[in-house]
Design an enzyme around this catalytic site. Structure first.
Site, PDB file in Angstrom:
ATOM      1  N   GLU A 241       0.834  -1.213   0.000  1.00 16.14           N
ATOM      2  CA  GLU A 241       0.000   0.000   0.000  1.00 16.14           C
ATOM      3  C   GLU A 241       0.867   1.261   0.000  1.00 16.14           C
ATOM      4  O   GLU A 241       0.578   2.229  -0.705  1.00 16.14           O
ATOM      5  CB  GLU A 241      -0.946   0.007   1.202  1.00 16.14           C
ATOM      6  CG  GLU A 241      -2.079  -0.984   1.092  1.00 16.14           C
ATOM      7  CD  GLU A 241      -3.060  -0.666  -0.026  1.00 16.14           C
ATOM      8  OE1 GLU A 241      -3.257   0.514  -0.350  1.00 16.14           O
ATOM      9  OE2 GLU A 241      -3.629  -1.614  -0.580  1.00 16.14           O
ATOM     10  N   ILE A 242       1.919   1.243   0.794  1.00 20.79           N
ATOM     11  CA  ILE A 242       2.813   2.416   0.842  1.00 20.79           C
ATOM     12  C   ILE A 242       3.548   2.564  -0.491  1.00 20.79           C
ATOM     13  O   ILE A 242       3.676   3.668  -1.023  1.00 20.79           O
ATOM     14  CB  ILE A 242       3.806   2.300   2.018  1.00 20.79           C
ATOM     15  CG1 ILE A 242       3.072   2.202   3.355  1.00 20.79           C
ATOM     16  CG2 ILE A 242       4.783   3.477   2.020  1.00 20.79           C
ATOM     17  CD1 ILE A 242       2.162   3.357   3.688  1.00 20.79           C
TER      18      ILE A 242
END
Length: 105
Positions: free
Chosen positions: A42-43
């Site tokens: 996600e990052i």
């Protein structure tokens, strides 16, 4: 206000899921949904092309396979592995997050 029992909404959700199931691309981070892998993906995916993340994700996990490994690593090593994904502050925040998770949880 959105009504979750609205049949129009239910139909729309069905259409979206059908499209996804037919056309989805397969990525490492979708096949294994361990919390660490989900967080890293996600990052990485924030404002980064999926093709670039698909190349960097397995290499990053090889270097830092879990929260303890990432937390124990030097920031220089993390940012070196992050190189090519842009916005180095995301790598820095991910490193800090791993430290918090390991010390507090």
């Amino acid at each position: 206000m959105i009504n979750p029992s609205d049949p129009v909404l239910a139909e729309f959700v069905g259409v979206v899921w059908d499209y996804f199931n037919t056309h989805r691309r397969h990525f490492d981070w979708r096949e294994n949904t361990q919390p660490y892998r989900v967080l890293v993906s996600e990052i990485m995916l924030q404002q980064t092309q999926t093709a670039r993340v698909a190349q960097k994700f397995p290499v990053f996990l090889e270097s830092f396979p879990g929260f303890p490994d990432l937390a124990a690593a030097s920031l220089i090593d993390v940012l070196s592995a992050w190189q090519g994904l842009g916005y180095n502050r995301r790598g820095r925040y991910l490193h800090q997050t791993a430290g918090i998770i390991c010390t507090e949880y």
